[in-house]
Design a protein around this motif. Structure first.
Motif, PDB file in Angstrom:
ATOM      1  N   MET A   1     -28.591 -65.357  43.367  1.00  0.00           N
ATOM      2  CA  MET A   1     -29.409 -64.812  44.460  1.00  0.00           C
ATOM      3  C   MET A   1     -30.685 -64.176  43.903  1.00  0.00           C
ATOM      4  N   PHE A   2     -30.537 -63.381  42.834  1.00  0.00           N
ATOM      5  CA  PHE A   2     -31.706 -62.719  42.260  1.00  0.00           C
ATOM      6  C   PHE A   2     -32.640 -63.714  41.570  1.00  0.00           C
ATOM      7  N   ASP A   3     -32.074 -64.808  41.031  1.00  0.00           N
ATOM      8  CA  ASP A   3     -32.924 -65.873  40.481  1.00  0.00           C
ATOM      9  C   ASP A   3     -33.833 -66.437  41.570  1.00  0.00           C
ATOM     10  N   LEU A   4     -33.253 -66.681  42.730  1.00  0.00           N
ATOM     11  CA  LEU A   4     -34.010 -67.280  43.837  1.00  0.00           C
ATOM     12  C   LEU A   4     -35.077 -66.327  44.376  1.00  0.00           C
ATOM     13  N   VAL A   5     -34.720 -65.050  44.519  1.00  0.00           N
ATOM     14  CA  VAL A   5     -35.716 -64.118  45.062  1.00  0.00           C
ATOM     15  C   VAL A   5     -36.818 -63.858  44.030  1.00  0.00           C
ATOM     16  N   HIS A   6     -36.485 -63.937  42.736  1.00  0.00           N
ATOM     17  CA  HIS A   6     -37.536 -63.786  41.730  1.00  0.00           C
ATOM     18  C   HIS A   6     -38.500 -64.972  41.772  1.00  0.00           C
TER      19      HIS A   6
ATOM     20  N   ARG B   1     -37.610 -58.925  34.473  1.00  0.00           N
ATOM     21  CA  ARG B   1     -37.861 -60.360  34.324  1.00  0.00           C
ATOM     22  C   ARG B   1     -39.320 -60.638  33.957  1.00  0.00           C
ATOM     23  N   ASP B   2     -39.601 -61.918  33.716  1.00  0.00           N
ATOM     24  CA  ASP B   2     -40.946 -62.332  33.313  1.00  0.00           C
ATOM     25  C   ASP B   2     -41.632 -63.117  34.422  1.00  0.00           C
ATOM     26  N   VAL B   3     -42.956 -63.041  34.414  1.00  0.00           N
ATOM     27  CA  VAL B   3     -43.803 -63.893  35.252  1.00  0.00           C
ATOM     28  C   VAL B   3     -44.885 -64.466  34.333  1.00  0.00           C
ATOM     29  N   ASN B   4     -44.987 -65.780  34.314  1.00  0.00           N
ATOM     30  CA  ASN B   4     -45.973 -66.448  33.444  1.00  0.00           C
ATOM     31  C   ASN B   4     -45.856 -66.018  31.979  1.00  0.00           C
ATOM     32  N   GLY B   5     -44.618 -65.847  31.521  1.00  0.00           N
ATOM     33  CA  GLY B   5     -44.394 -65.550  30.105  1.00  0.00           C
ATOM     34  C   GLY B   5     -44.585 -64.104  29.702  1.00  0.00           C
TER      35      GLY B   5
ATOM     36  N   TYR C   1     -47.659 -58.480  33.479  1.00  0.00           N
ATOM     37  CA  TYR C   1     -48.426 -59.546  34.133  1.00  0.00           C
ATOM     38  C   TYR C   1     -49.299 -58.968  35.245  1.00  0.00           C
ATOM     39  N   LEU C   2     -48.702 -58.134  36.088  1.00  0.00           N
ATOM     40  CA  LEU C   2     -49.449 -57.563  37.214  1.00  0.00           C
ATOM     41  C   LEU C   2     -50.636 -56.747  36.728  1.00  0.00           C
ATOM     42  N   TRP C   3     -50.393 -55.869  35.753  1.00  0.00           N
ATOM     43  CA  TRP C   3     -51.444 -54.949  35.323  1.00  0.00           C
ATOM     44  C   TRP C   3     -52.467 -55.633  34.409  1.00  0.00           C
ATOM     45  N   GLU C   4     -52.002 -56.392  33.437  1.00  0.00           N
ATOM     46  CA  GLU C   4     -52.903 -56.964  32.435  1.00  0.00           C
ATOM     47  C   GLU C   4     -53.635 -58.207  32.944  1.00  0.00           C
TER      48      GLU C   4
END
Length: 296
Positions: free
Chosen positions: A47-52, A81-85, A91-94
């Motif tokens: 479930m958390f995989d899908l919402v991520h 978790r990661d977004v775009n590595g 990711y959000l801030w940088e």
């Protein structure tokens, strides 16, 4: 250094805060609204995989930009978790110049005295220490008010500010969220008591401390103006609380100085089945409508 940059961005930037912090209890509904039914997963991990996947699709969309989005509230699982590595907060801030916040409450206790206070948070210090390892600026915690019960509302606000002081001591910015249920038969009466209690607790804060407030859109326009203008309040943000995006934005426009921090209203109309183009167009329209309402 990062904290000061983030503080300045929240204080002076225009835009709104996207609430992407659905937790274990609210994730199934969020996925259902996204077109993913319960039979698509057979465990919490799945479930958390899908919402991520859904959250990453939103965050990596070009239209999820720092011109209109000031910050984003994350669930602990999302922060881990990661977004775009990169870790999500990095990711959000940088990459996006969007300020990350973390939901820290563990859900609500049973209703009593017309309210639901927060469940105990015995591991809060450890969670805050973990958040500090990321470029997380602040935190969010939610209670709910249903009835204009003075004792109950006093309990909610006192607990919120007690936890806020613990968060401030760790060098993070707390978002205090004593939500008034939009279906309360005496919603305005609840808001009158709530404002009084918040003002009383703000006066007890140290002079060099500030908090943020996340409040239900009030029945009376500009009802929280005293809080918006208070020197110990960095920002007052509005939750959508079950209102449609259109209704929430209409109400927000009647409250000068408040900005949106919508969850359900923000992701309204998104679907896993949409093509990337359709998805981007839908989220762009949502961002624009909420941004325009937050500028008033």
């Amino acid at each position: 250094m990062e904290y000061q940059k983030q503080l300045q961005r929240i204080a002076e930037g225009s835009g709104f805060i996207a609430a992407l912090d659905q937790s274990g209890g609210s994730t199934p509904k969020a996925l259902e609204n996204y077109g993913v039914n319960g039979d698509a997963y057979d465990s919490d991990d799945a479930m958390f995989d899908l919402v991520h996947e859904m959250r990453a699709r939103i965050m990596t969309c070009d239209c999820f930009d720092n011109e209109r989005v000031l910050g984003a509230i994350l669930f602990e699982d999302t922060m881990d978790r990661d977004v775009n590595g990169k870790s999500t907060a990095n990711y959000l801030w940088e990459d996006k110049n969007i300020v990350p916040f973390l939901k820290v409450d563990k859900g609500l206790a049973e209703q009593m005295s017309g309210v639901q206070v927060m469940r105990p948070m015995p591991d809060l210090d450890a969670l805050l220490d973990k958040a500090k390892k990321y470029p997380v600026f602040g935190t969010k915690m939610r209670s709910v008010i249903y009835e204009p019960n003075v004792d109950g509302i006093e309990l909610v606000v006192q607990q919120q500010f007690d936890v806020a002081k613990q968060i401030l001591s760790k060098g993070l910015m707390p978002i205090v969220e004593p939500e008034v249920n939009i279906d309360s038969a005496q919603k305005h009466e609840c808001e009158v008591i709530l404002k009084t209690e918040i003002l009383r607790n703000l006066e007890r804060l140290d002079d060099d401390h500030q908090v943020m407030l996340k409040l239900t859109l009030p029945e009376e326009g500009n009802f929280y103006q005293e809080l918006v203008d208070h020197p110990k309040v960095l920002k007052v943000v509005a939750l959508s609380g079950g209102y449609s995006r259109h209704d929430a934005c209409d109400k927000l426009k009647q409250n000068l100085g408040m900005i949106a921090s919508f969850s359900r209203a923000f992701t309204e109309g998104l679907s896993k089945q949409q093509s990337d183009t359709e998805f981007a167009e839908t989220i762009d329209n949502s961002i624009n409508e909420i941004y325009e309402a937050s500028k008033v």
